[in-house]
Write a protein that holds these residues in place. Structure first.
Motif, mmCIF file in Angstrom:
data_model
loop_
_atom_site.group_PDB
_atom_site.id
_atom_site.type_symbol
_atom_site.label_atom_id
_atom_site.label_comp_id
_atom_site.label_asym_id
_atom_site.label_seq_id
_atom_site.Cartn_x
_atom_site.Cartn_y
_atom_site.Cartn_z
ATOM 1 N N MET A 128 0.839 -1.185 0.000
ATOM 2 C CA MET A 128 0.000 0.000 0.000
ATOM 3 C C MET A 128 0.877 1.239 0.000
ATOM 4 O O MET A 128 2.093 1.154 0.026
ATOM 5 N N CYS A 129 0.272 2.383 -0.028
ATOM 6 C CA CYS A 129 0.984 3.642 0.112
ATOM 7 C C CYS A 129 0.190 4.486 1.088
ATOM 8 O O CYS A 129 -0.924 4.915 0.788
ATOM 9 N N GLY A 130 0.748 4.709 2.297
ATOM 10 C CA GLY A 130 0.004 5.393 3.328
ATOM 11 C C GLY A 130 0.536 6.759 3.704
ATOM 12 O O GLY A 130 -0.132 7.514 4.400
ATOM 13 N N ARG A 131 1.742 7.095 3.269
ATOM 14 C CA ARG A 131 2.332 8.409 3.499
ATOM 15 C C ARG A 131 3.267 8.709 2.331
ATOM 16 O O ARG A 131 3.921 7.796 1.810
ATOM 17 N N PHE A 132 3.369 9.963 1.956
ATOM 18 C CA PHE A 132 4.367 10.305 0.951
ATOM 19 C C PHE A 132 4.895 11.709 1.162
ATOM 20 O O PHE A 132 4.483 12.421 2.089
ATOM 21 N N VAL A 133 5.853 12.098 0.324
ATOM 22 C CA VAL A 133 6.545 13.380 0.432
ATOM 23 C C VAL A 133 6.300 14.172 -0.841
ATOM 24 O O VAL A 133 6.348 13.615 -1.947
ATOM 25 N N HIS A 134 6.039 15.468 -0.681
ATOM 26 C CA HIS A 134 5.855 16.335 -1.846
ATOM 27 C C HIS A 134 6.647 17.616 -1.640
ATOM 28 O O HIS A 134 6.346 18.404 -0.744
ATOM 29 N N THR A 135 7.673 17.828 -2.477
ATOM 30 C CA THR A 135 8.499 19.039 -2.393
ATOM 31 C C THR A 135 8.676 19.672 -3.766
ATOM 32 O O THR A 135 9.657 20.374 -4.009
ATOM 33 N N LEU A 136 7.754 19.435 -4.670
ATOM 34 C CA LEU A 136 7.878 19.920 -6.040
ATOM 35 C C LEU A 136 7.251 21.305 -6.164
ATOM 36 O O LEU A 136 6.069 21.483 -5.867
ATOM 37 N N PRO A 137 7.995 22.308 -6.601
ATOM 38 C CA PRO A 137 7.430 23.660 -6.748
ATOM 39 C C PRO A 137 6.303 23.678 -7.772
ATOM 40 O O PRO A 137 6.322 22.925 -8.761
ATOM 41 N N LEU A 163 -11.708 4.494 4.974
ATOM 42 C CA LEU A 163 -10.915 5.522 4.317
ATOM 43 C C LEU A 163 -10.189 4.876 3.140
ATOM 44 O O LEU A 163 -9.280 4.068 3.330
ATOM 45 N N LEU A 164 -10.574 5.240 1.938
ATOM 46 C CA LEU A 164 -10.086 4.584 0.728
ATOM 47 C C LEU A 164 -8.942 5.394 0.124
ATOM 48 O O LEU A 164 -9.141 6.202 -0.780
ATOM 49 N N ILE A 165 -7.733 5.166 0.629
ATOM 50 C CA ILE A 165 -6.586 5.924 0.124
ATOM 51 C C ILE A 165 -5.895 5.195 -1.023
ATOM 52 O O ILE A 165 -5.187 5.831 -1.815
ATOM 53 N N ASN A 166 -6.072 3.884 -1.112
ATOM 54 C CA ASN A 166 -5.471 3.067 -2.169
ATOM 55 C C ASN A 166 -6.544 2.265 -2.888
ATOM 56 O O ASN A 166 -7.573 1.937 -2.303
ATOM 57 N N ALA A 167 -6.275 1.961 -4.153
ATOM 58 C CA ALA A 167 -7.138 1.082 -4.945
ATOM 59 C C ALA A 167 -6.255 0.011 -5.571
ATOM 60 O O ALA A 167 -5.279 0.342 -6.261
#
Length: 219
Positions: free
Chosen positions: A1-10, A72-76
């Motif tokens: 699954m993917c439950g947390r991620f990082v976003h630093t893209l301008p 809570l449906l964060i992944n499919a």
């Protein structure tokens, strides 16, 4: 699954990368701990144009009476997304791209403690997850929501988890967005071996309140 991620893209870089028109309500600033129900950046195709917009991470089927009315449906799951009532219309008609810098996954030690890992592209490029989206409205409340499509992990990722996000290469974006005809189902596979790398990070990221670039530093 993917439950947390990082976003630093301008924002400006994403506009150029995706050739997309930005919305006015995009999340501001870097986020080293994107959690479920947070607003995330997503690219969709509408009215013949790509748009960079904000979506709630946590897909809400139209029959939910409130945002907390069901799971809570964060992944499919790629294997069943075309069959599940919650997702089957979206995967046919409402697919999106969800950009990220990297994501987290967890293993456990002998005492059962959760040990976080940070996963990112070996070449340092942004990751682009395959997503699906759904507009939800009830009693005057309206939300645009999304989920990340996941698949069985490749050999590299299986060292730490049996699932991984579907990660799309730039040449696959038009097909996933519906710009290049049919056949998006062929993209719902694990990425090539060697395209991702990972390292252990501090357990501070286990808290959804944790913030800051130190969360992705190797330990």
């Amino acid at each position: 699954m993917c439950g947390r991620f990082v976003h630093t893209l301008p924002k400006e870089a994403m506009v150029q990368l995706f050739d997309a028109v930005p919305a006015n309500d995009l999340p501001e600033g870097d986020n080293y701990n994107v959690c479920p129900t947070n607003q995330v950046h997503a690219v969709l195709q509408t009215e013949g144009q790509r748009r960079l917009t904000a979506m709630r991470w946590g897909f809400l089927p139209h029959w939910y009476k409130a945002p907390n009315d069901g799971p809570l449906l964060i992944n499919a799951r790629a294997e069943t997304v075309a069959e599940k009532p919650a997702f089957r219309a979206a995967v046919r008609e409402r697919r999106c791209l969800i950009p990220a810098t990297g994501f987290y996954e967890w293993t456990k030690d002998e005492e059962g403690n959760r040990l976080p890992w940070y996963i990112h592209a070996t070449a340092g490029a942004p990751l682009v997850f395959a997503g699906i989206w759904q507009d939800w409205e009830r009693d005057g409340d309206a939300l645009r929501t999304c989920a990340i499509v996941t698949t069985a992990a490749n050999k590299t990722m299986s060292e730490i988890h049996h699932r991984m996000p579907v990660i799309l290469a730039p040449e696959d974006w038009p097909l996933w967005l519906g710009e290049a005809g049919h056949g998006a189902a062929t993209l719902m596979t694990a990425g090539p071996e060697g395209s991702l790398t990972f390292h252990r990070v501090d357990r501070a990221v286990n808290s959804n309140r944790a913030r800051g670039p130190e969360l992705i530093e190797p330990i």
